[in-house]
Design a protein around this motif. Structure first.
Motif, short mmCIF file in Angstrom:
data_model
loop_
_atom_site.label_atom_id
_atom_site.label_comp_id
_atom_site.label_asym_id
_atom_site.label_seq_id
_atom_site.Cartn_x
_atom_site.Cartn_y
_atom_site.Cartn_z
N LYS A 104 0.87 -1.19 0.00
CA LYS A 104 0.00 0.00 0.00
C LYS A 104 0.91 1.24 0.00
O LYS A 104 1.55 1.54 1.01
N VAL A 105 0.96 1.92 -1.13
CA VAL A 105 1.93 3.00 -1.32
C VAL A 105 1.23 4.33 -1.58
O VAL A 105 0.40 4.43 -2.50
N ARG A 106 1.55 5.31 -0.78
CA ARG A 106 0.99 6.64 -0.98
C ARG A 106 1.58 7.27 -2.24
O ARG A 106 2.79 7.21 -2.48
N VAL A 107 0.70 7.85 -3.07
CA VAL A 107 1.13 8.61 -4.24
C VAL A 107 0.43 9.97 -4.22
O VAL A 107 -0.58 10.15 -3.54
N MET A 108 0.98 10.92 -4.97
CA MET A 108 0.33 12.22 -5.12
C MET A 108 -1.00 12.04 -5.85
O MET A 108 -1.20 11.07 -6.59
N ASN A 109 -1.90 12.98 -5.67
CA ASN A 109 -3.24 12.87 -6.22
C ASN A 109 -3.24 13.20 -7.71
O ASN A 109 -3.55 14.31 -8.13
N THR A 114 1.22 3.39 11.67
CA THR A 114 0.07 2.58 12.08
C THR A 114 -0.22 1.43 11.13
O THR A 114 -1.09 0.60 11.41
N GLY A 115 0.47 1.39 9.99
CA GLY A 115 0.25 0.31 9.04
C GLY A 115 -0.84 0.59 8.02
O GLY A 115 -1.14 -0.27 7.19
N VAL A 116 -1.43 1.77 8.07
CA VAL A 116 -2.39 2.14 7.02
C VAL A 116 -1.69 2.16 5.67
O VAL A 116 -2.25 1.79 4.64
N LEU A 117 -0.43 2.59 5.68
CA LEU A 117 0.43 2.55 4.50
C LEU A 117 1.61 1.62 4.75
O LEU A 117 2.10 1.51 5.88
N ASP A 118 2.08 1.00 3.66
CA ASP A 118 3.35 0.27 3.71
C ASP A 118 4.49 1.13 3.23
O ASP A 118 5.66 0.87 3.58
N GLY A 119 4.17 2.12 2.41
CA GLY A 119 5.24 2.93 1.85
C GLY A 119 4.74 4.19 1.19
O GLY A 119 3.54 4.50 1.19
N ALA A 120 5.68 4.91 0.60
CA ALA A 120 5.39 6.13 -0.14
C ALA A 120 6.52 6.32 -1.14
O ALA A 120 7.37 5.44 -1.31
N GLU A 121 6.54 7.46 -1.80
CA GLU A 121 7.63 7.73 -2.75
C GLU A 121 7.96 9.21 -2.72
O GLU A 121 7.08 10.05 -2.68
N ASN A 122 9.26 9.49 -2.69
CA ASN A 122 9.70 10.87 -2.64
C ASN A 122 11.22 10.92 -2.79
O ASN A 122 11.86 9.90 -3.06
N ASN A 123 11.80 12.11 -2.60
CA ASN A 123 13.25 12.27 -2.69
C ASN A 123 13.87 12.24 -1.29
O ASN A 123 13.17 12.25 -0.28
#
Length: 330
Positions: free
Chosen positions: A170-175, A204-213
């Protein structure tokens, strides 16, 4: 009589000069500038140097002040305010510029640029000028192009070396629909979310990851929750230093030249500071135990992006040639 007339003429001249000076002072431009970043960030330091240099070289005819941390509104609002002349200048990422200048959506395509140096070459050349012309048609005069690094995936579970490693995360991305499509093409569960909510969601585990610099990964403290940072470098999105066209057109040609020169100087400073900041942030997260890995075979990731490119080109006639031009730049 001659002496009295000379004195009278001198008095009139003095009054005229004083009135002219007062008029010039009254017309001095107190520019307001928008910036999303905090104090000390590479962009902020460069923008503040720009403001100081412009005020100095124009002898106060243009007196810019930069407002940091998006206190004058979010980026979408600030773009509109600058286009309308309510704000005078700003540093914008090209990601949210698509609704205003459709062709800038091309920058949101994954793996468009070979690397950051190639992006600089593209944006500093004829192709970049075409984008600047398109922005000017919408009320934004581009002074120079800033850097925002390369975005990579980080997560709480495992190193990412192949697309298979992304599956199920579950990876956060920009909208942005393109970013959602990108993550889903890799097998991940794309989760658009406000940036400020990411830290808690990682813990909290709602996300597993994200992406950024690296600078954002470090300054947001996301490294405290996500111990794996994989250099996918899937997005390289340029930014602009822009002036409201309404504000620009009020300047004399001489002051326009000064502002443009200092805009170019700000870009050189920002890019140099970005490299330093990225290196420092990378070392900080390494020191805190984050595992950083190079992705040896990006071709496997790129191959999965082809359907995204095909749909994008089909929906945006003419962009196929533009993409080819960008990729051909060395």
């Amino acid at each position: 009589m001659k002496t009295r007339m000379t004195f009278r003429h001198a008095t009139i001249a003095t009054v005229s000069v004083s009135l002219l000076a007062a008029a010039v002072s009254a017309q001095a431009a107190n520019w307001r500038g928008w910036n999303i970043h905090p104090d000390g960030y590479p962009n902020t330091v460069a923008l503040e140097a720009f403001a100081e240099a412009v005020a100095d070289r124009t002898e106060g005819r243009v007196s810019p002040r930069i407002y940091n941390n998006a206190v004058l509104g979010d980026q979408s609002d600030a773009i509109e305010q600058t286009r309308n002349g309510a704000l005078d200048f700003a540093n914008f990422n090209m990601g949210p510029m698509g609704p205003i200048v459709n062709k800038t959506n091309v920058f949101s395509l994954p793996f468009l640029f070979t690397d950051i140096d190639q992006m600089h070459t593209v944006m500093d050349g004829e192709i970049g000028q075409r984008f600047a012309d398109a922005l000017e048609e919408k009320g934004l005069v581009v002074l120079s192009w800033f850097d925002s690094g390369a975005r990579s995936i980080y997560n709480t579970r495992r190193p990412i070396n192949t697309p298979e490693d992304v599956q199920g995360l579950k990876v956060r991305v920009m909208n942005n629909d393109l970013y959602v499509e990108m993550m889903e093409a890799l097998g991940g569960n794309a989760t658009p979310m406000a940036y400020g909510e990411v830290y808690q969601s990682l813990t909290t585990g709602v996300l597993d990851g994200a992406e950024n610099n690296f600078p954002s990964f470090e300054s947001s403290n996301h490294y405290e929750a996500a111990e794996y940072f994989s250099l996918t470098e899937h997005l390289i999105i340029p930014e602009c230093l822009c002036v409201a066209k309404a504000s620009w057109e009020k300047l004399s040609p001489e002051d326009q030249e000064i502002v443009r020169e200092e805009g170019m100087a700000a870009s050189e400073m920002q890019r140099a500071l970005w490299v330093e900041s990225s290196d420092e942030s990378r070392q900080i997260v390494l020191d805190h135990g984050v595992q950083i890995n190079e992705v040896e075979d990006k071709a496997a990731f790129q191959a999965l992006m082809e359907p995204i490119y095909e749909r994008f080109i089909a929906n945006n006639p003419g962009t196929g040639e533009l993409i080819e031009e960008i990729r051909a730049v060395e």
